[in-house]
Write an enzyme that holds these catalytic residues in place. Structure first.
Site, PDB file in Angstrom:
ATOM      1  N   CYS A 151       0.832  -1.204   0.000  1.00 50.84           N
ATOM      2  CA  CYS A 151       0.000   0.000   0.000  1.00 50.84           C
ATOM      3  C   CYS A 151       0.869   1.257   0.000  1.00 50.84           C
ATOM      4  O   CYS A 151       2.081   1.197   0.235  1.00 50.84           O
ATOM      5  CB  CYS A 151      -0.961  -0.024   1.181  1.00 50.84           C
ATOM      6  SG  CYS A 151      -0.256   0.532   2.722  1.00 50.84           S
ATOM      7  N   CYS A 171       2.923   1.848   3.140  1.00 59.00           N
ATOM      8  CA  CYS A 171       4.012   0.863   3.235  1.00 59.00           C
ATOM      9  C   CYS A 171       5.158   1.285   2.317  1.00 59.00           C
ATOM     10  O   CYS A 171       6.332   1.163   2.677  1.00 59.00           O
ATOM     11  CB  CYS A 171       3.524  -0.522   2.837  1.00 59.00           C
ATOM     12  SG  CYS A 171       2.612  -1.400   4.116  1.00 59.00           S
ATOM     13  N   ASP A 226       1.505  15.738   5.614  1.00 56.90           N
ATOM     14  CA  ASP A 226       0.425  15.365   4.695  1.00 56.90           C
ATOM     15  C   ASP A 226       0.602  16.131   3.378  1.00 56.90           C
ATOM     16  O   ASP A 226       0.911  17.327   3.376  1.00 56.90           O
ATOM     17  CB  ASP A 226      -0.943  15.686   5.324  1.00 56.90           C
ATOM     18  CG  ASP A 226      -2.084  14.991   4.604  1.00 56.90           C
ATOM     19  OD1 ASP A 226      -2.691  14.090   5.196  1.00 56.90           O
ATOM     20  OD2 ASP A 226      -2.357  15.349   3.432  1.00 56.90           O
ATOM     21  N   HIS A 285       2.319  -2.825   8.244  1.00 58.31           N
ATOM     22  CA  HIS A 285       0.990  -2.617   7.667  1.00 58.31           C
ATOM     23  C   HIS A 285      -0.116  -3.098   8.592  1.00 58.31           C
ATOM     24  O   HIS A 285      -0.159  -4.272   8.974  1.00 58.31           O
ATOM     25  CB  HIS A 285       0.859  -3.337   6.318  1.00 58.31           C
ATOM     26  CG  HIS A 285      -0.469  -3.076   5.667  1.00 58.31           C
ATOM     27  ND1 HIS A 285      -0.735  -1.923   4.985  1.00 58.31           N
ATOM     28  CD2 HIS A 285      -1.617  -3.797   5.659  1.00 58.31           C
ATOM     29  CE1 HIS A 285      -1.989  -1.944   4.560  1.00 58.31           C
ATOM     30  NE2 HIS A 285      -2.546  -3.068   4.960  1.00 58.31           N
ATOM     31  N   HIS A 308      -3.206   5.480  10.169  1.00 59.73           N
ATOM     32  CA  HIS A 308      -2.439   6.726  10.291  1.00 59.73           C
ATOM     33  C   HIS A 308      -3.159   7.661  11.233  1.00 59.73           C
ATOM     34  O   HIS A 308      -4.382   7.791  11.178  1.00 59.73           O
ATOM     35  CB  HIS A 308      -2.219   7.398   8.930  1.00 59.73           C
ATOM     36  CG  HIS A 308      -3.451   7.534   8.098  1.00 59.73           C
ATOM     37  ND1 HIS A 308      -3.998   6.477   7.386  1.00 59.73           N
ATOM     38  CD2 HIS A 308      -4.272   8.586   7.892  1.00 59.73           C
ATOM     39  CE1 HIS A 308      -5.090   6.894   6.765  1.00 59.73           C
ATOM     40  NE2 HIS A 308      -5.281   8.177   7.056  1.00 59.73           N
ATOM     41  N   HIS A 314      -3.746  11.425  12.158  1.00 60.17           N
ATOM     42  CA  HIS A 314      -3.601  12.803  11.698  1.00 60.17           C
ATOM     43  C   HIS A 314      -3.283  13.696  12.897  1.00 60.17           C
ATOM     44  O   HIS A 314      -3.943  13.601  13.936  1.00 60.17           O
ATOM     45  CB  HIS A 314      -4.921  13.319  11.106  1.00 60.17           C
ATOM     46  CG  HIS A 314      -5.348  12.678   9.828  1.00 60.17           C
ATOM     47  ND1 HIS A 314      -5.115  13.247   8.598  1.00 60.17           N
ATOM     48  CD2 HIS A 314      -6.015  11.528   9.584  1.00 60.17           C
ATOM     49  CE1 HIS A 314      -5.629  12.475   7.649  1.00 60.17           C
ATOM     50  NE2 HIS A 314      -6.188  11.423   8.218  1.00 60.17           N
TER      51      HIS A 314
HETATM   52  P1  AMP Z   1      -7.502   9.495   5.343  1.00 57.72           P
HETATM   53  O1  AMP Z   1      -8.511  10.210   4.515  1.00 57.72           O
HETATM   54  O2  AMP Z   1      -7.726   9.573   6.819  1.00 57.72           O
HETATM   55  O3  AMP Z   1      -7.289   8.070   4.858  1.00 57.72           O
HETATM   56  O4  AMP Z   1      -6.151  10.298   5.130  1.00 57.72           O
HETATM   57  C1  AMP Z   1      -5.232  10.009   4.114  1.00 57.72           C
HETATM   58  C2  AMP Z   1      -4.323  11.194   4.042  1.00 57.72           C
HETATM   59  O5  AMP Z   1      -3.168  10.833   3.295  1.00 57.72           O
HETATM   60  C3  AMP Z   1      -4.930  12.413   3.357  1.00 57.72           C
HETATM   61  O6  AMP Z   1      -4.944  13.517   4.244  1.00 57.72           O
HETATM   62  C4  AMP Z   1      -4.007  12.639   2.157  1.00 57.72           C
HETATM   63  O7  AMP Z   1      -3.816  13.998   1.859  1.00 57.72           O
HETATM   64  C5  AMP Z   1      -2.735  11.968   2.609  1.00 57.72           C
HETATM   65  N1  AMP Z   1      -1.845  11.504   1.543  1.00 57.72           N
HETATM   66  C6  AMP Z   1      -2.197  10.807   0.427  1.00 57.72           C
HETATM   67  N2  AMP Z   1      -1.108  10.524  -0.309  1.00 57.72           N
HETATM   68  C7  AMP Z   1      -0.042  11.054   0.359  1.00 57.72           C
HETATM   69  C8  AMP Z   1       1.365  11.102   0.120  1.00 57.72           C
HETATM   70  N3  AMP Z   1       1.911  10.533  -0.967  1.00 57.72           N
HETATM   71  N4  AMP Z   1       2.155  11.732   1.022  1.00 57.72           N
HETATM   72  C9  AMP Z   1       1.613  12.312   2.104  1.00 57.72           C
HETATM   73  N5  AMP Z   1       0.297  12.286   2.417  1.00 57.72           N
HETATM   74  C10 AMP Z   1      -0.512  11.678   1.542  1.00 57.72           C
HETATM   75 ZN    ZN Z   2       0.536  -0.447   4.395  1.00 57.46          ZN
END
Ligand code: AMP
Ligand code: ZN
Length: 113
Positions: free
Chosen positions: A3, A6, A29, A45, A99, A101
């Protein structure tokens, strides 16, 4: 196919890293929703918070304490900050690797949208 988080944890995809140790990684982010928006992830993961087990309790504590340490380091410890785990569709989870936030730097409305 691993993913996205990962792949970031393994270094395959670059990220703006804020903190790293053997168990966790913190990075900015890519689409920040506040002046400070950091994601703190386990390197291993785990898809959602539904998949956490008793063996993960120390790891989850580390995610939260890492968020608090970063907030303090960035000057938001006293002012305030928010930590959020989104789980599954109605909470808006889009990346299925746990994750935390960390958001700070503007007033954060309650209840959240
Ligand atoms: P969620 O909606 O809680 O699953 O949050 C996923 C978060 O990952 C979002 O705030 C995205 O902006 C962030 N995100 C997605 N791709 C990346 C990336 N390549 N690097 C950093 N953050 C990312
Ligand atoms: Zn993962």
């Amino acid at each position: 196919m691993p993913c996205l988080f990962c792949r970031i944890a393994s270094g395959e995809i670059p990220a703006s890293k804020v903190y790293e140790d053997t168990d966790v990684l913190a990075f900015n982010d890519i689409n920040p929703q506040a002046p400070l928006h950091v994601l703190i992830v386990p390197k291993r993961h785990i898809a959602t918070t539904n998949d956490l087990t008793e063996a993960d309790e120390a790891l989850v504590g580390k995610l939260v304490r890492t968020a608090a340490a970063i907030a303090a380091q960035e000057g938001y410890g006293e002012r305030g900050y928010r930590t959020v785990f989104n789980c599954n569709a109605e909470a808006g989870q889009t990346v299925f690797h746990v994750h935390l936030h960390l958001l700070a730097g503007r007033p954060l409305a309650w209840p959240p949208g």
